[in-house]
Write a protein that holds these residues in place. Structure first.
Motif, PDB file in Angstrom:
ATOM      1  N   MET A   1       0.848  -1.189   0.000  1.00  0.00           N
ATOM      2  CA  MET A   1       0.000   0.000   0.000  1.00  0.00           C
ATOM      3  C   MET A   1       0.886   1.242   0.000  1.00  0.00           C
ATOM      4  O   MET A   1       1.820   1.351   0.789  1.00  0.00           O
ATOM      5  N   ARG A   2       0.578   2.161  -0.886  1.00  0.00           N
ATOM      6  CA  ARG A   2       1.356   3.386  -1.022  1.00  0.00           C
ATOM      7  C   ARG A   2       1.372   4.156   0.292  1.00  0.00           C
ATOM      8  O   ARG A   2       0.378   4.250   0.983  1.00  0.00           O
ATOM      9  N   GLY A   3       2.530   4.709   0.646  1.00  0.00           N
ATOM     10  CA  GLY A   3       2.644   5.506   1.857  1.00  0.00           C
ATOM     11  C   GLY A   3       2.972   4.713   3.103  1.00  0.00           C
ATOM     12  O   GLY A   3       3.021   5.282   4.191  1.00  0.00           O
ATOM     13  N   THR A   4       3.201   3.428   2.974  1.00  0.00           N
ATOM     14  CA  THR A   4       3.482   2.601   4.144  1.00  0.00           C
ATOM     15  C   THR A   4       4.753   3.043   4.862  1.00  0.00           C
ATOM     16  O   THR A   4       4.789   3.115   6.081  1.00  0.00           O
ATOM     17  N   VAL A   5       5.792   3.352   4.102  1.00  0.00           N
ATOM     18  CA  VAL A   5       7.055   3.779   4.714  1.00  0.00           C
ATOM     19  C   VAL A   5       6.834   5.047   5.534  1.00  0.00           C
ATOM     20  O   VAL A   5       7.303   5.144   6.672  1.00  0.00           O
ATOM     21  N   GLU A   6       6.117   5.989   4.980  1.00  0.00           N
ATOM     22  CA  GLU A   6       5.863   7.234   5.708  1.00  0.00           C
ATOM     23  C   GLU A   6       5.083   6.974   6.991  1.00  0.00           C
ATOM     24  O   GLU A   6       5.377   7.559   8.029  1.00  0.00           O
ATOM     25  N   MET A   7       4.101   6.071   6.927  1.00  0.00           N
ATOM     26  CA  MET A   7       3.338   5.736   8.129  1.00  0.00           C
ATOM     27  C   MET A   7       4.253   5.106   9.177  1.00  0.00           C
ATOM     28  O   MET A   7       4.164   5.437  10.364  1.00  0.00           O
ATOM     29  N   LEU A   8       5.144   4.218   8.765  1.00  0.00           N
ATOM     30  CA  LEU A   8       6.078   3.597   9.705  1.00  0.00           C
ATOM     31  C   LEU A   8       7.008   4.637  10.331  1.00  0.00           C
ATOM     32  O   LEU A   8       7.314   4.567  11.523  1.00  0.00           O
ATOM     33  N   LEU A   9       7.439   5.605   9.554  1.00  0.00           N
ATOM     34  CA  LEU A   9       8.302   6.661  10.086  1.00  0.00           C
ATOM     35  C   LEU A   9       7.548   7.514  11.107  1.00  0.00           C
ATOM     36  O   LEU A   9       8.080   7.823  12.179  1.00  0.00           O
ATOM     37  N   LEU A  10       6.316   7.880  10.771  1.00  0.00           N
ATOM     38  CA  LEU A  10       5.513   8.657  11.706  1.00  0.00           C
ATOM     39  C   LEU A  10       5.300   7.896  13.008  1.00  0.00           C
ATOM     40  O   LEU A  10       5.437   8.460  14.099  1.00  0.00           O
ATOM     41  N   LYS A  11       4.987   6.618  12.899  1.00  0.00           N
ATOM     42  CA  LYS A  11       4.774   5.806  14.098  1.00  0.00           C
ATOM     43  C   LYS A  11       6.053   5.726  14.925  1.00  0.00           C
ATOM     44  O   LYS A  11       6.020   5.828  16.153  1.00  0.00           O
ATOM     45  N   SER A  12       7.190   5.547  14.260  1.00  0.00           N
ATOM     46  CA  SER A  12       8.468   5.485  14.974  1.00  0.00           C
ATOM     47  C   SER A  12       8.741   6.766  15.753  1.00  0.00           C
ATOM     48  O   SER A  12       9.258   6.718  16.863  1.00  0.00           O
ATOM     49  N   LEU A  13       8.368   7.894  15.171  1.00  0.00           N
ATOM     50  CA  LEU A  13       8.610   9.180  15.830  1.00  0.00           C
ATOM     51  C   LEU A  13       7.548   9.532  16.858  1.00  0.00           C
ATOM     52  O   LEU A  13       7.711  10.484  17.608  1.00  0.00           O
ATOM     53  N   SER A  14       6.476   8.757  16.919  1.00  0.00           N
ATOM     54  CA  SER A  14       5.407   9.070  17.870  1.00  0.00           C
ATOM     55  C   SER A  14       5.859   8.882  19.319  1.00  0.00           C
ATOM     56  O   SER A  14       5.237   9.408  20.232  1.00  0.00           O
ATOM     57  N   ARG A  15       6.939   8.150  19.531  1.00  0.00           N
ATOM     58  CA  ARG A  15       7.450   7.938  20.892  1.00  0.00           C
ATOM     59  C   ARG A  15       8.579   8.891  21.249  1.00  0.00           C
ATOM     60  O   ARG A  15       9.110   8.815  22.338  1.00  0.00           O
ATOM     61  N   GLY A  16       8.947   9.757  20.309  1.00  0.00           N
ATOM     62  CA  GLY A  16       9.977  10.739  20.605  1.00  0.00           C
ATOM     63  C   GLY A  16      10.917  10.949  19.434  1.00  0.00           C
ATOM     64  O   GLY A  16      10.976  10.128  18.515  1.00  0.00           O
ATOM     65  N   PRO A  17      11.665  12.046  19.467  1.00  0.00           N
ATOM     66  CA  PRO A  17      12.578  12.389  18.375  1.00  0.00           C
ATOM     67  C   PRO A  17      13.704  11.359  18.220  1.00  0.00           C
ATOM     68  O   PRO A  17      14.177  10.792  19.201  1.00  0.00           O
ATOM     69  N   LEU A  18      14.107  11.152  16.968  1.00  0.00           N
ATOM     70  CA  LEU A  18      15.194  10.220  16.642  1.00  0.00           C
ATOM     71  C   LEU A  18      15.935  10.706  15.403  1.00  0.00           C
ATOM     72  O   LEU A  18      15.363  11.414  14.578  1.00  0.00           O
ATOM     73  N   HIS A  19      17.182  10.276  15.257  1.00  0.00           N
ATOM     74  CA  HIS A  19      17.894  10.509  14.005  1.00  0.00           C
ATOM     75  C   HIS A  19      17.586   9.350  13.058  1.00  0.00           C
ATOM     76  O   HIS A  19      17.034   8.324  13.466  1.00  0.00           O
ATOM     77  N   GLY A  20      17.924   9.519  11.793  1.00  0.00           N
ATOM     78  CA  GLY A  20      17.531   8.566  10.761  1.00  0.00           C
ATOM     79  C   GLY A  20      17.907   7.124  11.051  1.00  0.00           C
ATOM     80  O   GLY A  20      17.084   6.219  10.916  1.00  0.00           O
TER      81      GLY A  20
END
Length: 102
Positions: A1-20
């Motif tokens: 599904m298109r946009g899956t990577v972006e959703m995973l990135l948003l979820k990863s950042l939902s617990r706090g700031p991180l570097h790449g």
């Protein structure tokens, strides 16, 4: 599904700031190594999210003195994550229904 990577990135950042690199490692850890995001997908997606205002970024120094770009979820990013999550769950239910048909 298109946009899956972006959703995973948003979820990863939902617990706090991180570097790449830490974002990529979090995705791997949270999915028991079932999913990984390669550098060639990670940074373009982060830049798109930043351009849209879903994440903010600032330069920071690691404990070793190396400069890294740290990404954080914005309020708009939290709204987008909720919407993306709902869309993904609806998609997953539809696929499951299809797979259960005889």
């Amino acid at each position: 599904m298109r946009g899956t990577v972006e959703m995973l990135l948003l979820k990863s950042l939902s617990r706090g700031p991180l570097h790449g690199y830490a974002i990529a490692r979090r995705i791997e850890a949270d999915t028991a190594d079932a999913l990984s995001v390669e550098e060639g997908s990670l940074y373009p997606a982060l830049h798109r999210l930043e351009d849209r205002g879903d994440v903010s970024a600032k330069w920071s120094a690691t404990s070793g003195g190396r400069r890294v770009r740290v990404y954080a979820l914005t309020p708009a990013g939290r709204v987008r994550l909720a919407s993306e999550k709902q869309g993904w769950q609806s998609f997953a239910r539809a696929v499951s229904r299809m797979l259960e048909t005889k």
